[in-house]
Design a protein around this motif. Structure first.
Motif, PDB file in Angstrom:
ATOM      1  N   GLY A 164       0.872  -1.162   0.000  1.00  0.00           N
ATOM      2  CA  GLY A 164       0.000   0.000   0.000  1.00  0.00           C
ATOM      3  C   GLY A 164       0.918   1.223   0.000  1.00  0.00           C
ATOM      4  N   VAL A 165       0.520   2.285  -0.679  1.00  0.00           N
ATOM      5  CA  VAL A 165       1.340   3.502  -0.707  1.00  0.00           C
ATOM      6  C   VAL A 165       0.510   4.671  -0.172  1.00  0.00           C
ATOM      7  CG1 VAL A 165       2.513   5.173  -2.208  1.00  0.00           C
ATOM      8  CG2 VAL A 165       2.788   2.716  -2.635  1.00  0.00           C
ATOM      9  N   VAL A 166       1.095   5.408   0.753  1.00  0.00           N
ATOM     10  CA  VAL A 166       0.441   6.616   1.270  1.00  0.00           C
ATOM     11  C   VAL A 166       1.250   7.821   0.783  1.00  0.00           C
ATOM     12  CG1 VAL A 166      -0.203   7.909   3.335  1.00  0.00           C
ATOM     13  CG2 VAL A 166      -0.419   5.405   3.319  1.00  0.00           C
ATOM     14  N   LEU A 167       0.604   8.684   0.030  1.00  0.00           N
ATOM     15  CA  LEU A 167       1.273   9.904  -0.446  1.00  0.00           C
ATOM     16  C   LEU A 167       0.697  11.101   0.303  1.00  0.00           C
ATOM     17  CD1 LEU A 167       1.719  10.147  -4.330  1.00  0.00           C
ATOM     18  CD2 LEU A 167       3.470   9.866  -2.587  1.00  0.00           C
ATOM     19  N   TRP A 168       1.560  11.785   1.025  1.00  0.00           N
ATOM     20  CA  TRP A 168       1.154  12.939   1.839  1.00  0.00           C
ATOM     21  C   TRP A 168       1.296  14.221   1.024  1.00  0.00           C
ATOM     22  CZ3 TRP A 168       0.347  12.586   7.402  1.00  0.00           C
ATOM     23  CH2 TRP A 168       0.505  11.304   7.916  1.00  0.00           C
ATOM     24  N   GLN A 169       0.537  15.207   1.399  1.00  0.00           N
ATOM     25  CA  GLN A 169       0.643  16.571   0.857  1.00  0.00           C
ATOM     26  C   GLN A 169       0.424  16.622  -0.654  1.00  0.00           C
ATOM     27  OE1 GLN A 169       2.941  18.703   4.425  1.00  0.00           O
ATOM     28  NE2 GLN A 169       4.179  18.506   2.645  1.00  0.00           N
ATOM     29  N   ILE A 170      -0.529  15.827  -1.138  1.00  0.00           N
ATOM     30  CA  ILE A 170      -0.831  15.887  -2.579  1.00  0.00           C
ATOM     31  C   ILE A 170      -1.496  17.221  -2.928  1.00  0.00           C
ATOM     32  CG2 ILE A 170      -0.997  13.388  -2.963  1.00  0.00           C
ATOM     33  CD1 ILE A 170      -4.076  13.710  -2.783  1.00  0.00           C
ATOM     34  N   GLY A 171      -2.118  17.857  -1.944  1.00  0.00           N
ATOM     35  CA  GLY A 171      -2.846  19.108  -2.200  1.00  0.00           C
ATOM     36  C   GLY A 171      -1.940  20.311  -2.346  1.00  0.00           C
ATOM     37  N   CYS A 172      -0.668  20.172  -1.966  1.00  0.00           N
ATOM     38  CA  CYS A 172       0.249  21.305  -2.177  1.00  0.00           C
ATOM     39  C   CYS A 172       1.480  20.818  -2.941  1.00  0.00           C
ATOM     40  CB  CYS A 172       0.616  21.982  -0.859  1.00  0.00           C
ATOM     41  SG  CYS A 172       1.346  20.922   0.369  1.00  0.00           S
ATOM     42  N   VAL A 173       1.270  19.788  -3.751  1.00  0.00           N
ATOM     43  CA  VAL A 173       2.411  19.229  -4.494  1.00  0.00           C
ATOM     44  C   VAL A 173       3.041  20.317  -5.377  1.00  0.00           C
ATOM     45  CG1 VAL A 173       0.942  18.278  -6.376  1.00  0.00           C
ATOM     46  CG2 VAL A 173       3.202  17.294  -5.937  1.00  0.00           C
ATOM     47  N   GLY A 174       4.364  20.426  -5.261  1.00  0.00           N
ATOM     48  CA  GLY A 174       5.094  21.400  -6.082  1.00  0.00           C
ATOM     49  C   GLY A 174       5.073  22.821  -5.556  1.00  0.00           C
ATOM     50  N   HIS A 175       4.447  23.046  -4.398  1.00  0.00           N
ATOM     51  CA  HIS A 175       4.398  24.407  -3.835  1.00  0.00           C
ATOM     52  C   HIS A 175       5.257  24.475  -2.568  1.00  0.00           C
ATOM     53  CE1 HIS A 175       1.070  25.944  -6.322  1.00  0.00           C
ATOM     54  NE2 HIS A 175       0.572  24.709  -6.246  1.00  0.00           N
ATOM     55  N   GLY A 176       6.156  25.446  -2.501  1.00  0.00           N
ATOM     56  CA  GLY A 176       6.994  25.604  -1.309  1.00  0.00           C
ATOM     57  C   GLY A 176       6.503  26.722  -0.412  1.00  0.00           C
ATOM     58  N   ASP A 177       5.485  27.447  -0.888  1.00  0.00           N
ATOM     59  CA  ASP A 177       4.998  28.579  -0.098  1.00  0.00           C
ATOM     60  C   ASP A 177       3.724  28.175   0.652  1.00  0.00           C
ATOM     61  OD1 ASP A 177       3.278  28.285  -2.224  1.00  0.00           O
ATOM     62  OD2 ASP A 177       3.064  30.438  -2.606  1.00  0.00           O
ATOM     63  N   TYR A 178       3.170  29.126   1.391  1.00  0.00           N
ATOM     64  CA  TYR A 178       1.926  28.884   2.127  1.00  0.00           C
ATOM     65  C   TYR A 178       0.793  29.628   1.436  1.00  0.00           C
ATOM     66  CZ  TYR A 178      -1.509  29.306   5.899  1.00  0.00           C
ATOM     67  OH  TYR A 178      -2.663  29.284   6.629  1.00  0.00           O
ATOM     68  N   GLN A 179      -0.350  28.982   1.339  1.00  0.00           N
ATOM     69  CA  GLN A 179      -1.536  29.634   0.790  1.00  0.00           C
ATOM     70  C   GLN A 179      -2.698  29.308   1.719  1.00  0.00           C
ATOM     71  OE1 GLN A 179      -1.688  31.792  -1.600  1.00  0.00           O
ATOM     72  NE2 GLN A 179       0.397  31.527  -2.369  1.00  0.00           N
ATOM     73  N   GLY A 180      -3.101  30.266   2.518  1.00  0.00           N
ATOM     74  CA  GLY A 180      -4.124  30.043   3.537  1.00  0.00           C
ATOM     75  C   GLY A 180      -5.460  29.611   2.970  1.00  0.00           C
ATOM     76  N   SER A 181      -5.759  30.038   1.757  1.00  0.00           N
ATOM     77  CA  SER A 181      -7.081  29.697   1.204  1.00  0.00           C
ATOM     78  C   SER A 181      -7.017  28.477   0.283  1.00  0.00           C
ATOM     79  CB  SER A 181      -7.658  30.905   0.472  1.00  0.00           C
ATOM     80  OG  SER A 181      -6.714  31.390  -0.440  1.00  0.00           O
ATOM     81  N   GLY A 182      -5.889  27.765   0.302  1.00  0.00           N
ATOM     82  CA  GLY A 182      -5.781  26.557  -0.518  1.00  0.00           C
ATOM     83  C   GLY A 182      -4.841  26.782  -1.693  1.00  0.00           C
ATOM     84  N   TYR A 183      -4.304  25.682  -2.182  1.00  0.00           N
ATOM     85  CA  TYR A 183      -3.297  25.744  -3.242  1.00  0.00           C
ATOM     86  C   TYR A 183      -3.946  25.465  -4.596  1.00  0.00           C
ATOM     87  CZ  TYR A 183      -0.045  25.523   0.632  1.00  0.00           C
ATOM     88  OH  TYR A 183       0.641  25.800   1.788  1.00  0.00           O
ATOM     89  N   ASP A 184      -3.389  26.062  -5.643  1.00  0.00           N
ATOM     90  CA  ASP A 184      -3.865  25.633  -6.956  1.00  0.00           C
ATOM     91  C   ASP A 184      -3.244  24.259  -7.233  1.00  0.00           C
ATOM     92  OD1 ASP A 184      -1.496  25.664  -8.732  1.00  0.00           O
ATOM     93  OD2 ASP A 184      -1.439  27.797  -8.260  1.00  0.00           O
ATOM     94  N   LEU A 185      -3.930  23.494  -8.035  1.00  0.00           N
ATOM     95  CA  LEU A 185      -3.547  22.086  -8.211  1.00  0.00           C
ATOM     96  C   LEU A 185      -2.819  21.875  -9.551  1.00  0.00           C
ATOM     97  CD1 LEU A 185      -6.841  20.479  -6.817  1.00  0.00           C
ATOM     98  CD2 LEU A 185      -4.666  20.778  -5.617  1.00  0.00           C
ATOM     99  N   ARG A 186      -2.076  22.913  -9.969  1.00  0.00           N
ATOM    100  CA  ARG A 186      -1.515  22.833 -11.314  1.00  0.00           C
ATOM    101  C   ARG A 186      -0.472  21.727 -11.487  1.00  0.00           C
ATOM    102  NH1 ARG A 186       0.930  27.610  -9.272  1.00  0.00           N
ATOM    103  NH2 ARG A 186       3.180  27.735  -9.540  1.00  0.00           N
ATOM    104  N   HIS A 187       0.097  21.251 -10.365  1.00  0.00           N
ATOM    105  CA  HIS A 187       1.113  20.204 -10.508  1.00  0.00           C
ATOM    106  C   HIS A 187       0.538  18.796 -10.335  1.00  0.00           C
ATOM    107  CE1 HIS A 187       3.966  23.434 -10.613  1.00  0.00           C
ATOM    108  NE2 HIS A 187       3.663  23.815  -9.383  1.00  0.00           N
ATOM    109  N   VAL A 188      -0.771  18.708 -10.043  1.00  0.00           N
ATOM    110  CA  VAL A 188      -1.359  17.371  -9.840  1.00  0.00           C
ATOM    111  C   VAL A 188      -1.242  16.504 -11.113  1.00  0.00           C
ATOM    112  CG1 VAL A 188      -3.508  16.111  -9.353  1.00  0.00           C
ATOM    113  CG2 VAL A 188      -2.821  18.010  -7.895  1.00  0.00           C
ATOM    114  N   PRO A 189      -1.443  17.077 -12.321  1.00  0.00           N
ATOM    115  CA  PRO A 189      -1.268  16.225 -13.520  1.00  0.00           C
ATOM    116  C   PRO A 189       0.133  15.618 -13.612  1.00  0.00           C
ATOM    117  CG  PRO A 189      -2.423  18.251 -14.093  1.00  0.00           C
ATOM    118  CD  PRO A 189      -1.975  18.409 -12.670  1.00  0.00           C
TER     119      PRO A 189
END
Ligand SMILES: C[S@@+](CC[C@H](N)C(=O)[O-])C[C@H]1O[C@@H](n2cnc3c(N)ncnc32)[C@H](O)[C@@H]1O
Length: 267
Positions: A164-189
Motif C-alpha cells: 500500500g502507498v500513502v502519499l502525503w501533501q498531494i494538495g500542495c504538491v510542487g508548492h513551497g509557499d503557504y496559501q491560507g485559502s488553498g493551493y492551486d492544483l496545477r502540478h497534480v497532472p
C-alpha cells in the motif's frame, strides 16, 4: 539552565488529545502551538485557563500567504528555542502526531538538545492512523510505503506497487509557499503522470480526508488513478494507493520457519 522542551500532538480532532499531552500542556511554564483545527486549539486554551497558567502563544502567526513554508518553520523553531532559553519548561503543540511530516517539531528538539536542554517528543494520532481506521487498511497485510508527494516527484522515488502507498501533501504538491485559502492544483497532472509509470490508469486509489470533528464522517473518494484530479483534493488530502499485486510466498522459506500457515497461505 533549567529550560526544557516537550513536543506534543493534539491528534487530528479534539478527542485525540492523550492524557500525557494534557498533562504536558497543564504543567508547562509556556505553551506555543500551531494547531489548525479550532476545537483542539480551544481545548488547549481551556487547559491553560484551568491551571491559571499564561495563555498559549500561537505560532501560526508566522505563516503568510506566498511566504516560503520553510522560512515560517525556522521562525517557529527560533521562537520555541527563545522560550526554552528563558529557562522555561516549554510545551510545543502541533496537530496530529508532532513528529509525522512536521519539520519544526523535530528541528526544535534537535536544537534544544544541541544546546544542552532536555527535550522529548510525545506521540500523537496522525492522519495515517485515521486512514488505517477509516479505510480498514492494516499495514501488516501488504506493507506500507509512505512518501511526501513533492519529494516523490523531485527525487524520482521508486514505488513498491506490492505495498500500500500513502502519499502525503498531494494538495500542495510542487508548492513551497503557504496559501491560507488553498493551493492551486496545477502540478497534480505531473503527479498523476509519475504514478502512471507504476500503475495502470484504471487502478483505483483513495483521496482521503479524516474528519476534523467528532460525529462527522471522513471524506473518502475512490477514483481511478488517471482521474485523480477529478477528486476534491484539498491541502489536507492524503492519497492511499492499494497494492497492485501480492507477492507469492516462498515455500522454501516457509518450510524453514516450520510454521503451518501464514497470512495468505491458508487458501
Ligand atoms: C504537514 S503534514 C502534517 C501531518 C500531521 N503531523 C499528522 O500527524 O497527520 C500535512 C499533511 O498531512 C495530511 N493530513 C493532515 N490532516 C489530514 C486529514 N484531516 N486527513 C487526511 N490527511 C491529513 C495531508 O497529507 C497534509 O497535506
Amino acid at each position: 539552565m533549567s529550560g526544557s522542551l516537550i513536543v506534543v500532538g493534539t491528534g487530528i480532532r479534539a478527542g485525540h488529545l492523550s492524557q500525557e499531552a494534557v498533562s504536558a500542556v497543564r504543567t508547562a511554564d509556556a505553551v506555543a502551538y500551531c494547531i489548525a483545527e479550532p476545537l483542539s486549539r480551544l481545548l488547549v486554551d481551556e487547559l491553560r485557563k484551568e491551571v491559571a497558567k499564561p495563555a498559549a502563544e500561537d505560532l501560526h502567526r508566522f505563516y503568510a500567504d506566498g511566504k516560503p513554508r520553510m522560512q515560517t518553520y525556522r521562525q517557529m523553531v527560533a521562537r520555541i528555542l527563545e522560550l526554552v532559553r528563558l529557562d522555561l519548561q516549554v510545551a510545543a503543540v502541533f496537530y496530529g502526531h508532532p513528529g509525522v511530516f512536521a519539520y519544526p517539531s523535530h528541528e526544535s528538539i534537535r536544537q534544544a538538545r544541541a544546546e544542552g536542554y532536555p527535550a522529548e517528543m510525545l506521540p500523537g494520532i496522525s492522519a495515517v492512523d485515521c486512514l488505517f481506521a477509516d479505510l480498514g487498511v492494516d499495514p501488516a497485510t501488504a506493507g506500507c510505503q509512505m512518501l511526501e508527494a513533492t519529494d516523490f516527484l523531485l527525487r524520482r522515488r521508486h514505488l513498491d506497487t506490492a505495498c500500500g502507498v500513502v502519499l502525503w501533501q498531494i494538495g500542495c504538491v510542487g508548492h513551497g509557499d503557504y496559501q491560507g485559502s488553498g493551493y492551486d492544483l496545477r502540478h497534480v497532472p505531473m503527479l498523476v503522470e509519475a504514478l502512471l509509470a507504476f500503475y495502470p490508469p484504471e487502478h483505483e486509489v483513495v483521496v482521503y480526508q479524516a474528519a476534523h470533528f467528532a460525529m462527522c464522517d471522513p471524506t473518502i473518494e475512490y477514483v481511478a488513478i488517471a482521474e485523480m484530479f477529478r477528486a476534491g483534493i484539498t491541502a489536507v488530502s492524503t492519497l492511499y494507493i492499494p497494492p497492485l499485486l501480492v507477492p507469492a510466498i516462498d515455500s522454501q522459506v516457509l518450510k524453514k520457519f516450520d510454521i503451518a500457515t501464514f497470512r495468505g497461505t491458508e487458501g
